[in-house]
Scaffold this motif. Structure first.
Motif, PDB file in Angstrom:
ATOM      1  N   ASP A   8      75.877 -32.944 -27.651  1.00 52.40           N
ATOM      2  CA  ASP A   8      74.531 -33.207 -28.196  1.00 52.40           C
ATOM      3  C   ASP A   8      73.985 -34.599 -27.827  1.00 52.40           C
ATOM      4  O   ASP A   8      72.998 -35.054 -28.384  1.00 52.40           O
ATOM      5  CB  ASP A   8      74.524 -33.029 -29.716  1.00 52.40           C
ATOM      6  N   GLU A  19      70.277 -34.545 -26.344  1.00 56.55           N
ATOM      7  CA  GLU A  19      69.271 -34.254 -27.361  1.00 56.55           C
ATOM      8  C   GLU A  19      69.142 -35.419 -28.350  1.00 56.55           C
ATOM      9  O   GLU A  19      68.044 -35.842 -28.681  1.00 56.55           O
ATOM     10  CB  GLU A  19      69.691 -32.981 -28.093  1.00 56.55           C
ATOM     11  N   GLN A  20      70.288 -35.957 -28.764  1.00 54.31           N
ATOM     12  CA  GLN A  20      70.278 -37.005 -29.783  1.00 54.31           C
ATOM     13  C   GLN A  20      69.719 -38.344 -29.287  1.00 54.31           C
ATOM     14  O   GLN A  20      69.164 -39.099 -30.065  1.00 54.31           O
ATOM     15  CB  GLN A  20      71.696 -37.223 -30.315  1.00 54.31           C
ATOM     16  N   ILE A  60      77.384 -30.177 -33.961  1.00 51.06           N
ATOM     17  CA  ILE A  60      76.039 -29.917 -34.467  1.00 51.06           C
ATOM     18  C   ILE A  60      76.073 -29.320 -35.875  1.00 51.06           C
ATOM     19  O   ILE A  60      75.396 -29.801 -36.771  1.00 51.06           O
ATOM     20  CB  ILE A  60      75.262 -29.000 -33.481  1.00 51.06           C
ATOM     21  N   ASN A  71      76.076 -23.497 -29.980  1.00 52.21           N
ATOM     22  CA  ASN A  71      76.378 -24.671 -29.155  1.00 52.21           C
ATOM     23  C   ASN A  71      77.487 -24.308 -28.167  1.00 52.21           C
ATOM     24  O   ASN A  71      78.472 -23.698 -28.540  1.00 52.21           O
ATOM     25  CB  ASN A  71      76.823 -25.815 -30.087  1.00 52.21           C
TER      26      ASN A  71
END
Ligand SMILES: [Zn+2]
Length: 465
Positions: free
Chosen positions: A179, A182-183, A214, A239
Motif C-alpha cells: 500500500d 496509495e498511502q 490494509i 489486496n
C-alpha cells in the motif's frame, strides 16, 4: 565556493585522513565535524549529483543491493558517490560526499547510491532530494503478529507523503509494501519473481500468520519464497501482489544465481534466495536509470560476494555471532578466529544441503574441525542441526569432542536457545546459506524481545534458562 562550505570540506577532509590514520573504518566522525561547521554541507554537496540520488533502505539486503548497484554504475563508466557499509547514518553519508568532493574545484557526479536505515529516511529527505527510494523488504516479526505496520514503516510513509516527485522502487512480493504507492501518493515501480515453485524457497512453511496491511485479515499464499515474501492474496479486501514492472523468470540456484528479466539473462556468483532479490532489485534500478542490459549483466556477473559474512547480536547480555560458512577455507577461518578470542564459548553449527548450500557436504572432512577440540577455542560442547546435522556431529566427534558433549537438535529455534543457555560467555552460530536467514530472524527476534522486556523480566528469563 562559499567560505563555509570550503571550511567544512577542508576540516572534513582532514578528519577523513586522520581517522584513516587512526585505523578507523567507521566514518561518521568527519561528517559530524563538517556538519557542525556548515549544517547545510550535505544539501550543498548533493547539488553536485547530476543524474540522480538513489536511496536504498529496508530491513535486509540494503548493503548487498547498493554494492551491486554501485558496481553496475561503475561498469557504466559513470561517476558515483556511495556510502560504505557501516556508515549509513546521516553523518556517514555526509562523510561519503565530503570524501568525493573536490576541495578547490567543484566536482560533479552522475549518481549517488545511499544506503540507509529506515529510521534515517526522514532526516535524509529533509536535506536531499532523491530521484528514487528503493525499499528491499520489511522483516519484523511483531508486524506479522499484529498485522499493522511498525513505526519504521509509518515513519517512511510519513516522510514520503509530501515528496511527490520521488519515485519508489519496491519489492512486489512483500505484502508490507503493497500500500506504499496509495498511502504516499508517490509513483511506484515494482520488482518481483514470476510465480513458480523455486527450489531453495521455504515452500509454504514460513507464511503462516501474515496479515493484510490494509484490512488486517490473514493473507492467503499461493506461493511462499521466504518469510512473508511470496504470492499473496487477501480474501477480505482483495489486496494482492502489485503488477511487477520488472519481473524475473526462470530463477535457478545451482547454487549460484541465474534468472531472466525479459531477454536479459542474469548470472551472479552470489547464492541464496535473499541474494536473488538483492540482484533483482539492483538490476531493476539500473534499468530504471536507463543503463544498458550488457552493462548490467557484466557488472552482476563480475561482482563477488564479500567474504566472511557475519552479524552480531546481543541476547541477554551474551554476544552472539552469526557467521556464514560454506567451505573448508571459511570454516577454518572462523575456527581460527575463535582461538584468538579468550574465554569459554557456546558453539552451534547448522549444516544444510539444499541447492543454495551446495549438495555435497563432504567438504566438512576437508576442514580443520580438529581446531574445535583444541583448548584455545574454549569450546566444550557442540550443538548441531540442519538437514545434515548428524554428519556435522560425526565430524565434530572425529575432531575430538566427546560424544556426551555433542547434541543434535531438530530445529533451529531450540538449537539457538540451547546454545545461548550454555556455559560460554559468547555464542558462535555457524551455518550454511539456507539456514542463515532463519537464524538471523530468530536472533533478531530474541534480541528485540530482550530489549523490549523490563529488566526484571530479563533477569528471571535468564534464571529460568
Ligand atoms: Zn485485506
Amino acid at each position: 565556493m562559499k567560505i563555509r562550505l570550503f571550511m567544512a570540506l577542508l576540516i572534513g577532509k582532514a578528519a577523513v585522513v586522520l581517522s584513516r590514520l587512526a585505523g578507523n573504518q567507521g566514518t561518521d566522525f568527519p561528517g559530524r565535524i563538517a556538519r557542525r561547521i556548515n549544517p547545510a554541507v550535505l544539501s550543498e554537496l548533493a547539488g553536485n549529483i547530476k543524474q540522480g540520488i538513489i536511496i536504498v533502505t529496508g530491513t535486509n539486503g540494503k548493503t548487498t543491493t547498493s554494492n551491486i548497484m554501485a558496481a553496475i554504475i561503475q561498469e557504466n563508466g559513470s561517476a558515483l558517490v556511495h556510502n560504505q557499509e557501516g556508515a549509513n547514518l546521516i553523518t556517514g553519508i555526509t562523510t561519503a560526499f565530503i570524501s568525493a568532493a573536490g576541495l578547490f574545484r567543484r566536482r560533479y557526479f552522475d549518481y549517488a547510491i545511499l544506503e540507509t536505515d529506515e529510521a534515517n529516511i526522514p532526516l535524509l529527505l529533509d536535506e536531499i532530494q532523491p530521484r528514487a527510494v528503493l525499499i528491499t523488504n520489511f522483516f519484523r516479526d511483531q508486524l506479522d503478529r499484529f498485522g499493522e505496520p511498525s513505526a519504521a514503516i509509518h515513519m517512511i510513509k510519513d516522510a514520503l507523503k509530501n515528496k511527490r516527485d520521488i519515485e519508489l522502487i519496491l519489492n512486489a512480493d512483500d505484502p508490507f509494501l503493497s500500500d506504499f504507492e496509495e498511502q504516499t501518493g508517490n509513483k511506484a515501480l515494482f520488482f518481483g519473481f514470476a510465480p513458480a515453485d523455486y527450489e531453495g524457497s521455504t515452500g509454504g512453511l514460513d507464511q503462516m500468520g501474515k496479515y493484510c496491511v490494509i484490512c488486517g485479515h490473514e493473507l492467503d499464499y499461493r506461493l511462499s519464497y521466504y518469510a512473508q515474501l511470496g504470492k499473496y492474496h487477501c480474501p477480505s479486501c482483495n489486496n494482492k501482489n502489485p503488477m511487477a514492472d520488472y519481473t524475473a523468470y526462470d530463477l535457478r540456484m545451482t547454487p549460484e544465481i541465474e534468472f531472466k528479466i525479459d531477454e536479459m539473462q542474469i548470472k551472479s556468483p552470489f547464492q541464496g534466495f535473499y541474494n536473488a532479490y538483492n540482484i533483482l532489485a539492483a538490476a531493476a534500478t539500473a534499468r530504471y536509470l536507463g543503463i544498458d542490459d550488457p552493462v548490467i549483466k557484466n557488472a552482476i556477473m563480475k561482482h563477488q560476494p564479500q567474504a566472511g559474512r557475519m552479524e552480531k547480536f546481543i541476547i541477554n547480555g551474551q554476544p552472539c555471532l552469526l557467521i556464514l560458512v560454506k567451505n573448508p577455507a571459511g570454516f577454518n577461518q572462523v575456527l581460527t578466529m575463535m582461538t584468538r578470542e579468550a574465554g569459554p564459548k557456546n558453539l552451534f553449527i547448522v549444516l544444510n544441503d539444499n541447492a543454495a548450500d551446495g549438495r555435497d557436504v563432504s567438504w566438512i572432512w576437508d576442514a580443520d574441525a580438529e581446531i574445535i577440540a583444541s583448548a584455545d577455542t574454549g569450546v566444550t560442547e557442540v550443538i548441531c542441526a540442519g538437514l545434515r546435522g548428524a554428519d556435522m556431529a560425526l565430524r565434530v566427534k572425529y575432531a575430538g569432542i566427546k560424544p556426551d558433549n555433542i547434541t543434535i537438535v531438530s530445529d533451529l529455534h531450540s538449537g539457538i536457545q540451547r546454545t545461548l543457555a550454555g556455559e560460554g560467555e559468547t555464542a558462535y552460530i555457524l551455518c550454511t546459506y539456507s539456514a542463515l536467514f532463519e537464524c538471523q530472524k530468530i536472533l533478531s527476534r530474541m534480541q528485540e524481545q530482550m530489549l523490549a522486556a523490563p529488566p526484571e523480566y530479563q533477569r528471571s528469563k535468564a534464571g529460568s534458562n
